[in-house]
Design an enzyme around this catalytic site. Structure first.
Site, PDB file in Angstrom:
ATOM      1  N   GLY A  95      -4.691  12.657   3.875  1.00  0.00           N
ATOM      2  CA  GLY A  95      -4.331  11.457   3.149  1.00  0.00           C
ATOM      3  C   GLY A  95      -4.983  11.381   1.789  1.00  0.00           C
ATOM      4  NE  ARG A 144       4.335  -1.396   1.270  1.00  0.00           N
ATOM      5  CZ  ARG A 144       3.728  -2.582   1.118  1.00  0.00           C
ATOM      6  NH1 ARG A 144       2.912  -3.031   2.050  1.00  0.00           N
ATOM      7  NH2 ARG A 144       3.959  -3.311   0.044  1.00  0.00           N
ATOM      8  CE1 TYR A 145      -0.297   6.772  -2.203  1.00  0.00           C
ATOM      9  CE2 TYR A 145      -1.978   6.554  -0.502  1.00  0.00           C
ATOM     10  CZ  TYR A 145      -1.623   6.599  -1.835  1.00  0.00           C
ATOM     11  OH  TYR A 145      -2.583   6.476  -2.804  1.00  0.00           O
ATOM     12  N   GLY A 146       3.868   6.660   3.039  1.00  0.00           N
ATOM     13  CA  GLY A 146       5.120   7.181   3.571  1.00  0.00           C
ATOM     14  C   GLY A 146       5.330   8.663   3.354  1.00  0.00           C
ATOM     15  CG  PHE A 147       4.601  11.493   5.880  1.00  0.00           C
ATOM     16  CD1 PHE A 147       3.269  11.179   6.059  1.00  0.00           C
ATOM     17  CD2 PHE A 147       5.367  11.800   7.006  1.00  0.00           C
ATOM     18  CE1 PHE A 147       2.698  11.183   7.327  1.00  0.00           C
ATOM     19  CE2 PHE A 147       4.809  11.811   8.280  1.00  0.00           C
ATOM     20  CZ  PHE A 147       3.463  11.493   8.440  1.00  0.00           C
ATOM     21  CG  ASN A 211       2.335   3.881   6.402  1.00  0.00           C
ATOM     22  OD1 ASN A 211       2.386   2.692   6.687  1.00  0.00           O
ATOM     23  ND2 ASN A 211       1.200   4.506   6.114  1.00  0.00           N
ATOM     24  CB  THR A 212       7.318   8.083   8.649  1.00  0.00           C
ATOM     25  OG1 THR A 212       6.682   8.551   7.450  1.00  0.00           O
ATOM     26  CG2 THR A 212       8.665   8.766   8.793  1.00  0.00           C
ATOM     27  CE  LYS A 249      -5.077  11.223  11.545  1.00  0.00           C
ATOM     28  NZ  LYS A 249      -5.354  11.459  10.111  1.00  0.00           N
ATOM     29  CG  ASN A 280      -2.690   8.149  11.356  1.00  0.00           C
ATOM     30  OD1 ASN A 280      -2.926   7.597  10.282  1.00  0.00           O
ATOM     31  ND2 ASN A 280      -1.850   9.171  11.454  1.00  0.00           N
ATOM     32  CB  THR A 281      -4.041   3.831   9.336  1.00  0.00           C
ATOM     33  OG1 THR A 281      -2.661   4.237   9.342  1.00  0.00           O
ATOM     34  CG2 THR A 281      -4.787   4.642   8.290  1.00  0.00           C
ATOM     35  N   GLY A 331     -13.421   4.413   9.938  1.00  0.00           N
ATOM     36  CA  GLY A 331     -14.505   3.507   9.612  1.00  0.00           C
ATOM     37  C   GLY A 331     -15.869   4.136   9.500  1.00  0.00           C
ATOM     38  CB  THR A 353     -11.734   4.036   3.964  1.00  0.00           C
ATOM     39  OG1 THR A 353     -10.393   4.199   4.450  1.00  0.00           O
ATOM     40  CG2 THR A 353     -11.839   2.695   3.261  1.00  0.00           C
TER      41      THR A 353
END
Length: 397
Positions: A95, A144-147, A211-212, A249, A280-281, A331, A353
């Site tokens: 990411g 929410r990049y979306g790959f 996000n996909t 994942k 993941n998120t 986190g 992050t």
């Protein structure tokens, strides 16, 4: 209208220029006193739009503008990573460097391993902007990049060129995704195995990004079985398949029944994986304080995910009886956070992050604190601490 457009362009240019100035100042400061980058530079960079800051950070790593870490990893951090020796168990999560542009710069920061991606077969732009949001009070990010991806061939060529260099020795994982509009998602992952198997140290089957549309459906028992059978068959067709570990994942939003179904699939010989990445998120918003982001779509990462991902690590460690190595992510911003992931069952830990909030020196601080924690608790090395207290993190019945 033309005046307004001209003003908007000038304003955007000013923002980017200010960001570049702040970044250069930050690098200068970092060369002299690391803690100042957290005190002055990172707050200044956070005045920029979140995605602009992300792109600047990748650019700085790409051109190796950050000074290389001179921290010597303690022996108790050394470990074996799916057949490769690494000097520490801290990696950068997928990411950050989506297209494999900043690998050498990330290695300079002191990471033990580097995961790029997610990479999709065909290049795609991802979701419309804005698509990244900072939750500063929560030390979190929603994306929410979306790959968004340069595609298999472009990224694979970058890796091939790196492999040709005599001085290159980083451990690289490639996180595989599917194209947004694909009609054959399983084929997208198979293509990823075939393309990156010869140039990656490990591959990640990412079926857990929120996000996909429809991606997380691949975690269901029937679809996951079909996917992993196809992935393993594709790996078996590679000449060097025994040297290419495959990891899965997982989402942090799975319930216990979902996890049991996944473990049932993984126990099938034709569906086995070499490791898990947890997690993941999350789409949950139950523990954020900035209420204006409660309804913002996308995956949440950072401090609000920490306890949730640690609990999931402990659950998967228990369900798999510790037989599948786990990379813990979610986190982590201190050595204590990393140690909690390890004693919950993770053999390795990833961050992302924390890098955005604290700057590049966070890598060395985590390693130093983790080494001290291992000594304090009487563990001779990381391996001895894995799963040592996993029951503490299981949900109460």
């Amino acid at each position: 209208m033309q005046k307004m457009q001209k003003y908007s362009k000038l304003r955007s240019l000013g923002v980017v220029t200010a960001g570049a100035t702040a970044l250069c100042f930050g690098i200068t400061v970092y060369q002299n006193q690391d803690h100042l980058i957290r005190t002055f530079v990172m707050p200044a960079v956070r005045l920029l739009p979140a995605e602009t800051s992300h792109n600047l950070a990748v650019w700085a790593c790409k051109y190796r503008l950050y000074p290389a870490s001179d921290y010597m990893d303690d022996m108790n951090l050394h470990n074996s990573f799916f057949g490769r020796l690494i000097s520490n168990p801290i990696g950068i999560a997928a990411g950050f460097d989506k297209n494999g542009e900043a690998i050498c710069g990330l290695k300079d920061l002191g990471f033990g391993f580097i995961e790029i991606g997610s990479v999709t077969p065909l290049a795609q732009d991802g979701n419309p902007k804005p698509r990244v949001f900072r939750l500063i009070n929560d030390r979190a990010i929603i994306n929410r990049y979306g790959f968004n991806s340069d595609g298999h061939e472009v990224v694979a060529e970058r890796l091939r060129k790196l492999r040709e260099r005599e001085d290159f020795n980083a451990v690289i994982g490639v996180n595989l995704g599917r194209n947004r509009d694909t009609q054959t998602p399983v084929n997208d992952y198979v293509a990823g195995v075939r393309t990156f198997g010869p140039v990656a140290d490990y591959l990640v089957v990412n079926v857990s990004s929120p996000n996909t549309h429809g991606l997380r459906d691949l975690q269901s028992k029937a679809k996951l079985t079909e996917l992993l059978v196809a992935v393993n068959n594709a790996r078996a067709d590679l000449k060097n398949y025994e040297k290419v570990p495959v990891l899965l994942k997982l989402s942090p939003d799975l319930d216990l029944d979902d996890m049991k179904d996944i473990v049932e699939v993984l126990n099938k010989k034709q569906c086995r994986v070499d490791g898990l990445i947890v997690s993941n998120t999350t789409v949950a918003r139950d523990n954020i304080t900035d209420i204006k982001f409660v309804n913002e779509m996308g995956g949440l990462s950072g401090e609000p995910l920490r306890a949730r991902s640690t609990m999931l690590i402990a659950q998967m460690y228990a369900l798999t009886k510790g037989n599948i190595p786990i990379i813990g992510v979610g986190g982590v911003s201190s050595g204590q956070d990393a140690f909690e992931k390890i004693e919950a069952g993770a053999s390795f830990v990833q961050i992302y992050t924390a890098l955005a909030y604290e700057g590049p020196d966070v890598v060395d601080r985590i390693k130093e604190q983790l080494s001290s924690k291992l000594n304090e608790r009487g563990f001779s090395n990381v391996r001895a601490a894995v799963g040592s207290n996993y029951k503490q993190y299981l949900p109460s019945k």
